[in-house]
Design an enzyme around this catalytic site. Structure first.
Site, PDB file in Angstrom:
ATOM      1  N   SER A 167       1.163   5.617  -1.426  1.00 11.66           N
ATOM      2  CA  SER A 167       0.377   6.769  -1.846  1.00 11.66           C
ATOM      3  C   SER A 167       0.283   6.808  -3.369  1.00 11.66           C
ATOM      4  CB  SER A 167       1.038   8.058  -1.352  1.00 11.66           C
ATOM      5  OG  SER A 167       0.408   9.183  -1.932  1.00 11.66           O
ATOM      6  N   HIS A 215      -5.912  10.565   7.564  1.00 10.21           N
ATOM      7  CA  HIS A 215      -6.540   9.481   8.316  1.00 10.21           C
ATOM      8  C   HIS A 215      -7.480  10.006   9.404  1.00 10.21           C
ATOM      9  CE1 HIS A 215      -4.056   6.989   5.940  1.00 10.21           C
ATOM     10  NE2 HIS A 215      -2.975   7.030   6.673  1.00 10.21           N
ATOM     11  N   THR A 251      -0.231  11.871  -1.519  1.00 12.14           N
ATOM     12  CA  THR A 251      -1.279  12.659  -2.156  1.00 12.14           C
ATOM     13  C   THR A 251      -1.537  13.925  -1.355  1.00 12.14           C
ATOM     14  OG1 THR A 251      -2.315  10.688  -3.079  1.00 12.14           O
ATOM     15  CG2 THR A 251      -3.689  12.653  -2.905  1.00 12.14           C
ATOM     16  N   ALA A 252      -1.496  13.800  -0.033  1.00  8.36           N
ATOM     17  CA  ALA A 252      -1.698  14.968   0.820  1.00  8.36           C
ATOM     18  C   ALA A 252      -0.700  16.067   0.465  1.00  8.36           C
ATOM     19  CB  ALA A 252      -1.563  14.575   2.287  1.00  8.36           C
ATOM     20  N   LYS A 291       0.880  -1.177   0.000  1.00  4.61           N
ATOM     21  CA  LYS A 291       0.000   0.000   0.000  1.00  4.61           C
ATOM     22  C   LYS A 291       0.913   1.222   0.000  1.00  4.61           C
ATOM     23  CE  LYS A 291      -3.732   2.592   1.029  1.00  4.61           C
ATOM     24  NZ  LYS A 291      -4.473   2.366   2.268  1.00  4.61           N
TER      25      LYS A 291
END
Length: 276
Positions: free
Chosen positions: A55, A152, A108-109, A53
């Site tokens: 980004s 989150h 992505t943030a 997992k």
């Protein structure tokens, strides 16, 4: 098979069934639980595992070795990162030259923050400080940093730290583009049987939805210091129809984000067709 994902509730919820041997014919998993900043760098360094997992923002660095799976990840609406400060009602322009904490420079943030700041912070921000996301809110609360970019479950808990939302970058992105927000991607080595991995991942998602209580103790055991209701809200927000299948709108959102990031020089050039 070696896999790495975060201990966050959405990931443990999604992969619970596969981790616990509940998916017929799926291989046993050797799990590494790691913050997404760690998995981003593992994948890019060539030392990554079979399935990871990461980004969506980190995809341009890894697409030669890894393929994006169309299921298992996090993409949606109303679930974007927040930029927080101690001062309520702060003017975005006040961030000019200031110190801002981010969870990763390949997230992505971070891409959303950079794209937003280019439009709203004259002269740009100052120092960018990368730290684990659970350390960001205490650092802003204690005045060690001027602002923090959080992800989150922080969107449910930041008021407990006496912090205020300067901007919801997910809402900004959705308003600016009309598209959902690409957050976390599931990738697998191109040398593996990608169709099988896709099928096992999707089966694990479907099992999680069909048996939501089955994963509860597993999810909470990894959701450190998180109340059960916060964990449930986290899952409800980040595990959605895009987790089962990206679909055309999902792929469109990913291409839009990374295409814009390429034009701004924030990610390496790559062929957007490699996303499929």
């Amino acid at each position: 098979m070696k896999i790495a994902f975060s201990p966050c509730p959405n990931d443990t919820f999604v992969f619970h069934a596969w981790v616990h041997g509940l998916i017929p014919a799926a291989p046993k998993l050797d799990v590494t639980y790691a913050d997404i900043d760690i998995t981003n760098h593992l994948a890019a360094s060539g030392t990554g595992l079979d399935v990871m997992k990461i980004s969506y923002a980190a995809l341009p660095w890894v697409l030669k070795e890894y393929a994006l799976l169309p299921c298992g990840g996090a993409l949606g609406r109303g679930c974007g990162p927040l930029l927080l400060t101690k001062e309520a009602g702060a003017d975005p322009a006040a961030l000019s030259g200031k110190r801002v904490a981010v969870p990763s420079e390949r997230s992505t943030a971070y891409l959303l923050f950079r794209l937003w700041a280019a439009q709203h912070v004259p002269g740009g921000v100052g120092e960018i400080v990368v730290m684990p996301f659970h350390e960001i809110m205490p650092a802003v609360r204690d005045g060690r940093l001027d602002a923090g970019l959080v992800i989150h479950e922080a969107r449910f808990t930041y008021t407990a730290y006496g912090l205020s939302q300067l901007v919801d970058l997910g809402s900004w992105w959705e308003t600016d583009t009309g598209l959902p927000i690409p957050l976390g991607a599931i990738i697998a080595r191109r040398s593996l049987d990608l169709k099988a991995i896709e099928a096992w991942t999707r089966a694990s998602v479907e099992y999680a939805w069909a048996h939501p209580e089955a994963s509860r103790s597993y999810v909470l055991s990894h959701a450190q210091e998180m109340a059960p209701e916060v964990a449930e809200a986290h899952i409800n927000l980040y595990v959605n129809e895009f987790t089962a299948d990206l679909g055309e709108s999902g792929y469109g959102a990913i291409a839009a984000l990374l295409g814009r990031a390429m034009r701004e020089g924030l990610v390496p050039e790559f062929d957007l067709a490699a996303l499929r």
